[in-house]
Design an enzyme around this catalytic site. Structure first.
Site, short mmCIF file in Angstrom:
data_model
loop_
_atom_site.label_atom_id
_atom_site.label_comp_id
_atom_site.label_asym_id
_atom_site.label_seq_id
_atom_site.Cartn_x
_atom_site.Cartn_y
_atom_site.Cartn_z
N TYR A 467 0.80 -1.22 0.00
CA TYR A 467 0.00 0.00 0.00
C TYR A 467 0.84 1.28 0.00
O TYR A 467 0.44 2.28 0.57
CB TYR A 467 -0.97 0.03 1.21
CG TYR A 467 -1.44 -1.31 1.68
CD1 TYR A 467 -2.18 -2.15 0.83
CD2 TYR A 467 -1.16 -1.76 2.96
CE1 TYR A 467 -2.61 -3.39 1.27
CE2 TYR A 467 -1.57 -2.99 3.40
CZ TYR A 467 -2.30 -3.82 2.56
OH TYR A 467 -2.72 -5.06 2.99
N HIS A 468 1.98 1.27 -0.68
CA HIS A 468 2.83 2.46 -0.72
C HIS A 468 3.11 2.91 -2.15
O HIS A 468 4.25 3.22 -2.49
CB HIS A 468 4.17 2.18 -0.01
CG HIS A 468 4.04 1.79 1.42
ND1 HIS A 468 5.02 1.07 2.09
CD2 HIS A 468 3.06 2.01 2.32
CE1 HIS A 468 4.65 0.87 3.34
NE2 HIS A 468 3.45 1.43 3.50
N PRO A 469 2.13 2.99 -3.02
CA PRO A 469 2.41 3.41 -4.40
C PRO A 469 2.77 4.90 -4.46
O PRO A 469 2.25 5.72 -3.71
CB PRO A 469 1.09 3.12 -5.13
CG PRO A 469 0.04 3.25 -4.07
CD PRO A 469 0.69 2.72 -2.82
#
Length: 531
Positions: A467-469
């Site tokens: 969840y770190h785009p």
């Protein structure tokens, strides 16, 4: 007519709404496609598991099939609520490494070195007891340090001790000068309440008459006249509305939505836009390119004693814990459940860590939507600086149609090597003396997975986003840059992007605090202030 329109009430958008509206002479409107953060799940630190399992407050995106992951699609959650992803994430306080930001500056982004960004990191947080050279106090976002090792759960205590026994150092503050080592978790909750961007920045500003917040507002496009952004069209309640902007439009929709809005507005690569019948307004080939993300894998370990969170998820225990929280803001749901983590090197000679590890007090699959009903825990880990880059492209001129998300996971071979080495380190930690009293058998990858090929097969079959785009509207001066170092969209007047999409390279940490830092820095740029 308003002065500033902010599109997206996420980690950066809420910061901008607060800072820009602090001047009562300035009119600000904040548009959010999602709803209000009224459910207690958004404020209860342990609510993240319920939010993930329900899909509440979430765009619930899916990637296209990934060849590097056996052609699996990947669930790609992003916040769709006031606070954005800061309202549904794991509450991890992380900046990454100073070298990440220095590299941004070295790429030509003047004013974005770590020394330039540090004042904004300090400005946004309240972390009493930290080294004042690196940590801030009195800021909007309270930071809580999890208990010291002697007060941790047995699993987290053994995990940190195991790391020390394996030869890794203890780090008292991963957000200080160097993140390397085993560490206690720092989380953005205080007094049992999540300090999301909506809670910390937007809530205190809501009473200002010059700030208007509109929820359920899906932006169709930025309206351009003679190369200048003059407002936005958005859909609310099935009706299309136009909102003019006197000064600027600021896109803070995030790594998926900001490039989507630009493409819907005719800004981007012609090949991504014209097939959908959208008239080109401005050629910027980098829009939607440079997608980078942290991909993660978990080492799962059975234990022989009931130390995990499994019993807390039984229906009666859950009801009791929620009641205790609602009445007193205390009990097991008043914390995030993450107590220990580490930043380590996958091989010697690295300038700074390339692996993040989290001790998770439960075993699950599919982002917590499939709980494994056995006593155990996980070491979730990701490579910090993946080399694979992907794309975000619209599929339609209809803004309700989710864009095509293609992270191209493991298209760079080194990325899977880092995860493989991380699994070996996780096994090394669990093999230490600290686990002797309650170590069970390995659940996954499993004792039979011994070769590099075995581990690679496990990773390809199970890895998922952490969840770190970042990066889809990258900052820079090269041909693929979308914004300049002042976050202005190149070649378009009165239009900026301020969110994680402007990061030219992914940072070696979680993205919530860096995105709020970007919001703070962007506000000063817009207002003509200095750090």
């Amino acid at each position: 007519m308003v002065d500033y329109i902010i599109v997206g009430a996420g980690s950066a958008g809420c910061v901008l709404a607060n800072r820009l509206s602090a001047d009562p002479a300035v009119q600000v409107t904040l548009l959010e496609a999602g709803g209000k953060d009224s459910s207690f799940l958004y404020h209860m630190p342990a609510g993240l598991l319920g939010l993930m399992r329900s899909g509440k407050g979430n765009w619930n995106y899916e990637s296209i099939p990934q060849p590097g992951l056996n052609n699996r699609t990947v669930y790609f959650p992003r916040g769709k609520v006031l606070g954005g992803s800061s309202s549904i994430n794991g509450l991890v306080v992380s900046r990454g490494n100073a070298g990440d930001y220095d590299h941004w500056a070295q790429c030509g982004n003047q004013g974005w070195s770590y020394a330039d960004c540090l004042p904004y990191f300090k400005k946004l947080e309240d972390y009493p007891g930290g080294n004042p050279e690196y940590r801030g106090t009195g800021g909007p976002v309270g930071v809580t340090l999890t208990p010291p090792p002697e007060h941790m759960t047995p699993i987290a205590r053994a995990w940190i001790e195991g790391g020390l026994q394996a030869g890794f150092p203890f780090n008292p503050d991963v957000n200080g000068p160097n993140p390397y080592g085993m560490a206690q978790m720092q989380a953005n909750f205080v007094g049992g309440v999540r300090r999301s961007a909506a809670d910390a920045y937007l809530k205190p500003a809501r009473a200002r008459p010059n700030l208007r917040v509109i929820t359920g507002a899906l932006v169709k496009r930025v309206v351009l006249q003679a190369g200048r952004a003059t407002g936005v069209e958005y859909i609310q309640g099935g009706q299309t509305k136009f909102l003019p902007a006197a000064r600027e439009v600021i896109l803070s929709g995030g790594v998926i939505n900001s490039p989507q809005v630009l493409q819907l507005s005719g800004i981007g690569a012609a090949e991504d836009i014209t097939p959908h019948g959208i008239a080109m307004q401005h050629e910027l080939p980098g829009v939607g390119r440079n997608l980078r993300d942290h991909i993660a894998i978990s080492h799962k370990q059975r234990i022989t004693k009931p130390y995990s969170m499994l019993s807390a998820l039984k229906p009666l225990a859950t009801l009791k814990a929620v009641a205790q929280y609602l009445l007193f803001h205390s009990g097991p749901t008043a914390t995030s459940g993450l107590e220990a983590w580490a930043h380590l090197n996958s091989r010697p000679g690295l300038e700074y860590p390339d692996i993040q590890m989290y001790c998770v007090l439960l075993m699950y699959n599919d982002h917590g939507r499939d709980i494994i009903p056995e006593e155990g825990f996980m070491t979730a880990l990701n490579g910090c600086r993946p080399e694979s880059t992907g794309t975000v492209k619209i599929r339609s001129a209809d803004p309700t149609v989710h864009p095509e998300i293609d992270p191209k996971f493991f298209s760079a071979p080194n990325d899977i090597r880092v995860l493989r080495d991380g699994l070996k380190i996780a096994r090394e930690i669990v093999a230490q003396k600290s686990f002797d009293d309650f170590r069970g058998t390995e659940f996954a990858p499993g004792a039979s997975a011994t070769s590099d090929a075995d581990l690679d097969a496990y990773i390809r079959a199970n890895a998922a986003t952490l969840y770190h785009p970042v990066g889809t509207c990258k900052m820079g001066s090269d041909d693929m840059a979308v914004v300049d170092s002042s976050l202005r969209v190149r070649g378009v007047d009165a239009l900026r992007v301020a969110d994680a999409s402007i990061m030219p390279n992914i940072i070696s940490g979680n993205t919530n605090f860096p995105t709020m830092m970007i919001g703070e820095k962007a506000a000063d740029m817009i207002l003509g202030k200095h750090a």
